[in-house]
Scaffold this motif. Structure first.
Motif, PDB file in Angstrom:
ATOM      1  N   GLU A 121       0.810  -0.934  -0.699  1.00 54.26           N
ATOM      2  CA  GLU A 121      -0.259   0.374  -0.039  1.00 54.26           C
ATOM      3  C   GLU A 121       0.405   1.318  -0.187  1.00 54.26           C
ATOM      4  O   GLU A 121       1.367   1.512   0.848  1.00 54.26           O
ATOM      5  CB  GLU A 121      -0.652   0.117   1.314  1.00 54.26           C
ATOM      6  CG  GLU A 121      -2.195   1.132   1.362  1.00 54.26           C
ATOM      7  CD  GLU A 121      -2.153   0.880   2.663  1.00 54.26           C
ATOM      8  OE1 GLU A 121      -2.694   2.418   2.860  1.00 54.26           O
ATOM      9  OE2 GLU A 121      -1.700   0.593   4.091  1.00 54.26           O
ATOM     10  N   PHE A 147      -1.028  -6.095  -9.271  1.00 52.56           N
ATOM     11  CA  PHE A 147      -1.579  -4.765  -8.807  1.00 52.56           C
ATOM     12  C   PHE A 147      -0.963  -3.779  -7.991  1.00 52.56           C
ATOM     13  O   PHE A 147       0.088  -3.215  -7.881  1.00 52.56           O
ATOM     14  CB  PHE A 147      -3.024  -4.769  -7.893  1.00 52.56           C
ATOM     15  CG  PHE A 147      -3.778  -5.733  -8.775  1.00 52.56           C
ATOM     16  CD1 PHE A 147      -5.191  -5.192  -8.330  1.00 52.56           C
ATOM     17  CD2 PHE A 147      -4.212  -7.121  -8.930  1.00 52.56           C
ATOM     18  CE1 PHE A 147      -6.481  -5.522  -8.615  1.00 52.56           C
ATOM     19  CE2 PHE A 147      -4.513  -7.625  -9.523  1.00 52.56           C
ATOM     20  CZ  PHE A 147      -6.406  -7.033  -9.052  1.00 52.56           C
ATOM     21  N   TRP A 148      -1.873  -2.510  -8.228  1.00 51.07           N
ATOM     22  CA  TRP A 148      -1.764  -1.311  -7.180  1.00 51.07           C
ATOM     23  C   TRP A 148      -2.200  -1.441  -6.165  1.00 51.07           C
ATOM     24  O   TRP A 148      -3.168  -1.328  -6.135  1.00 51.07           O
ATOM     25  CB  TRP A 148      -1.735   0.321  -7.849  1.00 51.07           C
ATOM     26  CG  TRP A 148      -0.220   0.776  -8.301  1.00 51.07           C
ATOM     27  CD1 TRP A 148       0.519  -0.258  -8.686  1.00 51.07           C
ATOM     28  CD2 TRP A 148      -0.045   2.155  -9.026  1.00 51.07           C
ATOM     29  NE1 TRP A 148       1.604   0.519  -9.657  1.00 51.07           N
ATOM     30  CE2 TRP A 148       1.096   2.270 -10.136  1.00 51.07           C
ATOM     31  CE3 TRP A 148      -1.160   2.375  -9.337  1.00 51.07           C
ATOM     32  CZ2 TRP A 148       1.618   3.013 -10.319  1.00 51.07           C
ATOM     33  CZ3 TRP A 148      -0.973   3.928 -10.140  1.00 51.07           C
ATOM     34  CH2 TRP A 148       0.436   3.633 -11.234  1.00 51.07           C
ATOM     35  N   GLN A 149      -2.278  -1.486  -4.609  1.00 49.84           N
ATOM     36  CA  GLN A 149      -2.715  -0.988  -3.556  1.00 49.84           C
ATOM     37  C   GLN A 149      -2.415   0.481  -2.842  1.00 49.84           C
ATOM     38  O   GLN A 149      -1.183   0.857  -3.047  1.00 49.84           O
ATOM     39  CB  GLN A 149      -2.203  -1.384  -2.450  1.00 49.84           C
ATOM     40  CG  GLN A 149      -3.379  -1.542  -1.900  1.00 49.84           C
ATOM     41  CD  GLN A 149      -2.915  -2.692  -0.024  1.00 49.84           C
ATOM     42  OE1 GLN A 149      -2.134  -3.416  -0.067  1.00 49.84           O
ATOM     43  NE2 GLN A 149      -4.554  -2.701   0.040  1.00 49.84           N
ATOM     44  N   ALA A 150      -3.799   1.198  -3.344  1.00 49.33           N
ATOM     45  CA  ALA A 150      -3.570   2.905  -3.681  1.00 49.33           C
ATOM     46  C   ALA A 150      -4.210   3.374  -1.972  1.00 49.33           C
ATOM     47  O   ALA A 150      -5.449   3.082  -2.253  1.00 49.33           O
ATOM     48  CB  ALA A 150      -3.944   3.833  -4.475  1.00 49.33           C
ATOM     49  N   VAL A 157      -7.706   9.182  -7.287  1.00 42.63           N
ATOM     50  CA  VAL A 157      -7.772   7.632  -7.629  1.00 42.63           C
ATOM     51  C   VAL A 157      -8.470   8.054  -9.323  1.00 42.63           C
ATOM     52  O   VAL A 157      -7.657   7.147 -10.438  1.00 42.63           O
ATOM     53  CB  VAL A 157      -8.706   6.362  -7.419  1.00 42.63           C
ATOM     54  CG1 VAL A 157     -10.262   7.029  -7.563  1.00 42.63           C
ATOM     55  CG2 VAL A 157      -8.413   5.545  -7.380  1.00 42.63           C
ATOM     56  N   LEU A 160      -4.833   8.860 -11.332  1.00 43.14           N
ATOM     57  CA  LEU A 160      -4.314   7.727 -12.228  1.00 43.14           C
ATOM     58  C   LEU A 160      -4.625   6.505 -12.959  1.00 43.14           C
ATOM     59  O   LEU A 160      -4.313   6.114 -13.297  1.00 43.14           O
ATOM     60  CB  LEU A 160      -4.357   7.110 -10.429  1.00 43.14           C
ATOM     61  CG  LEU A 160      -3.094   7.685  -9.262  1.00 43.14           C
ATOM     62  CD1 LEU A 160      -3.590   5.956  -8.090  1.00 43.14           C
ATOM     63  CD2 LEU A 160      -2.050   7.377  -9.478  1.00 43.14           C
ATOM     64  N   VAL A 167      -2.852  -0.322 -15.375  1.00 43.71           N
ATOM     65  CA  VAL A 167      -2.982  -0.829 -14.253  1.00 43.71           C
ATOM     66  C   VAL A 167      -4.042  -0.749 -13.264  1.00 43.71           C
ATOM     67  O   VAL A 167      -4.785  -0.487 -13.315  1.00 43.71           O
ATOM     68  CB  VAL A 167      -1.712   0.298 -13.623  1.00 43.71           C
ATOM     69  CG1 VAL A 167      -1.860   0.083 -12.005  1.00 43.71           C
ATOM     70  CG2 VAL A 167      -0.480   0.938 -14.087  1.00 43.71           C
ATOM     71  N   ARG A 168      -3.919  -2.032 -12.797  1.00 50.82           N
ATOM     72  CA  ARG A 168      -5.357  -2.751 -11.910  1.00 50.82           C
ATOM     73  C   ARG A 168      -5.445  -1.731 -10.740  1.00 50.82           C
ATOM     74  O   ARG A 168      -3.456  -2.192  -9.905  1.00 50.82           O
ATOM     75  CB  ARG A 168      -5.435  -4.243 -11.861  1.00 50.82           C
ATOM     76  CG  ARG A 168      -5.646  -4.239 -13.116  1.00 50.82           C
ATOM     77  CD  ARG A 168      -5.889  -6.110 -12.933  1.00 50.82           C
ATOM     78  NE  ARG A 168      -5.267  -6.588 -12.749  1.00 50.82           N
ATOM     79  CZ  ARG A 168      -4.602  -7.998 -12.815  1.00 50.82           C
ATOM     80  NH1 ARG A 168      -6.100  -8.549 -12.627  1.00 50.82           N
ATOM     81  NH2 ARG A 168      -3.444  -8.679 -12.087  1.00 50.82           N
ATOM     82  N   ILE A 169      -6.334  -1.213 -10.168  1.00 51.38           N
ATOM     83  CA  ILE A 169      -5.874   0.024  -8.434  1.00 51.38           C
ATOM     84  C   ILE A 169      -6.928  -1.086  -8.045  1.00 51.38           C
ATOM     85  O   ILE A 169      -8.522  -1.350  -8.066  1.00 51.38           O
ATOM     86  CB  ILE A 169      -6.028   0.891  -8.790  1.00 51.38           C
ATOM     87  CG1 ILE A 169      -4.448   1.323 -10.036  1.00 51.38           C
ATOM     88  CG2 ILE A 169      -5.862   1.775  -7.843  1.00 51.38           C
ATOM     89  CD1 ILE A 169      -5.121   3.258  -9.567  1.00 51.38           C
ATOM     90  N   TRP A 171      -8.759  -0.575  -5.106  1.00 50.81           N
ATOM     91  CA  TRP A 171      -9.598   0.568  -4.179  1.00 50.81           C
ATOM     92  C   TRP A 171     -11.093   0.813  -3.786  1.00 50.81           C
ATOM     93  O   TRP A 171     -11.030   0.893  -3.040  1.00 50.81           O
ATOM     94  CB  TRP A 171      -8.915   1.553  -4.310  1.00 50.81           C
ATOM     95  CG  TRP A 171      -8.982   3.115  -4.003  1.00 50.81           C
ATOM     96  CD1 TRP A 171      -8.412   4.280  -2.956  1.00 50.81           C
ATOM     97  CD2 TRP A 171     -10.607   3.804  -4.281  1.00 50.81           C
ATOM     98  NE1 TRP A 171      -9.316   5.306  -2.233  1.00 50.81           N
ATOM     99  CE2 TRP A 171      -9.896   5.118  -3.179  1.00 50.81           C
ATOM    100  CE3 TRP A 171     -11.633   4.475  -4.990  1.00 50.81           C
ATOM    101  CZ2 TRP A 171     -11.046   6.419  -3.446  1.00 50.81           C
ATOM    102  CZ3 TRP A 171     -11.951   5.695  -5.367  1.00 50.81           C
ATOM    103  CH2 TRP A 171     -12.124   6.604  -4.015  1.00 50.81           C
ATOM    104  N   LEU A 178     -10.373  -1.575 -11.311  1.00 52.83           N
ATOM    105  CA  LEU A 178     -10.654  -1.095  -9.781  1.00 52.83           C
ATOM    106  C   LEU A 178     -11.264  -1.814  -8.951  1.00 52.83           C
ATOM    107  O   LEU A 178     -13.111  -2.176  -8.891  1.00 52.83           O
ATOM    108  CB  LEU A 178     -11.080   0.580  -9.373  1.00 52.83           C
ATOM    109  CG  LEU A 178     -10.755   1.072  -8.399  1.00 52.83           C
ATOM    110  CD1 LEU A 178      -9.340   1.375  -8.571  1.00 52.83           C
ATOM    111  CD2 LEU A 178     -11.556   2.737  -8.615  1.00 52.83           C
TER     112      LEU A 178
END
Length: 258
Positions: A121, A147-150, A157, A160, A167-169, A171, A178
């Motif tokens: 994160e 993934f990103w964990q944002a 977001v 982003l 990019v898979r996020i 959130w 997403l």
């Protein structure tokens, strides 16, 4: 009915109720766990894994400051830990990582281990979404399909998602790439009753949510079992198929075991 008989009957009913509740408890994929350096003195890796197991958490998405904490758990339970690589060598990196080439090099080197399912994160403001390190992490996420964990607000977001559409996020639910994890969302079930608006969103988008607890300080580990019981309580107020998706099936689908 004699008093002793009534007491025994009451105890039998109570035990049966507890056993029924336990049988109904859902297995949990916890999408927000940290095992950071501040936890290590109080919790050995074995004890941390035991805390998760007692809370019915069978798999957990883990990131830590530093990353060594995640590896301590992953090395002992590789099928139960979904490792994410946090770009914080220390807490001091939290506000500066996006402009620090040394952090980028740290992540790019460690990610070569090939075990990480995401980056994060991380914390980020809207003004920093085009920072050089963010761009490098976007390239990493795209190339490795991770993934990103944002930990960001809705303005950030959206920026982003616009700048880095591949990019898979992890959130929120509003976009096709997403997902949301529900750590520390006290508005989901205030006083234990599932909020009607949240219920409607869960039923409409059951494939977009995962539960999370966020053990950002050691005291969160100490109360994890109680926190998870509160989550089980509001999950029980949803249709079973929806609850199962949020509890564990979405996590299993997004992060299948290696």
């Amino acid at each position: 009915m004699p008093r002793v008989t009534r007491v025994l009957l009451a105890l039998t009913i109570l035990v049966s109720a507890v056993e029924w509740a336990h049988a109904q408890a859902l297995p949990i994929f916890d999408a927000h766990i940290h095992y950071s350096q501040s936890d290590w003195d109080a919790l050995t890796p074995e004890r941390a894994l035991s805390v998760l197991a007692r809370a019915n958490v069978f798999r957990a998405l883990v990131s830590s400051t530093p990353d060594d904490g995640t590896l301590k758990l992953y090395d002992r339970a590789p099928r139960g830990i979904v490792p994410f690589l946090r770009p914080y060598r220390t807490r001091g990196d939290m506000g500066t990582w996006q402009h620090d080439p040394a952090v980028a090099a740290y992540v790019e080197e460690r990610i070569k281990r090939g075990i990480y399912r995401g980056i994060g994160e991380f914390h980020l403001s809207a003004g920093d979404v085009e920072a050089i390190v963010v761009k490098r992490f976007a390239k990493l996420a795209e190339d490795r399909n991770i993934f990103w964990q944002a930990h960001v607000d809705e303005v950030t977001v959206e920026k982003l998602l616009t700048l880095y559409p591949r990019v898979r996020i992890l959130w929120a639910h509003a976009f096709p790439n997403l997902w949301v994890e529900l750590a520390i969302r006290t508005d989901v079930a205030p006083n234990g009753t599932l909020d009607p608006d949240w219920r409607a969103v869960f039923v409409k988008y059951p494939d977009r949510f995962m539960v999370g607890t966020d053990t950002w300080v050691t005291s969160r580990w100490e109360t994890l079992r109680e926190t998870m019981q509160a989550i089980q309580d509001w999950l029980a107020q949803l249709p079973r198929d929806v609850a199962e998706q949020i509890a564990h099936k979405n996590g299993e689908r997004l992060f299948p075991p290696p």
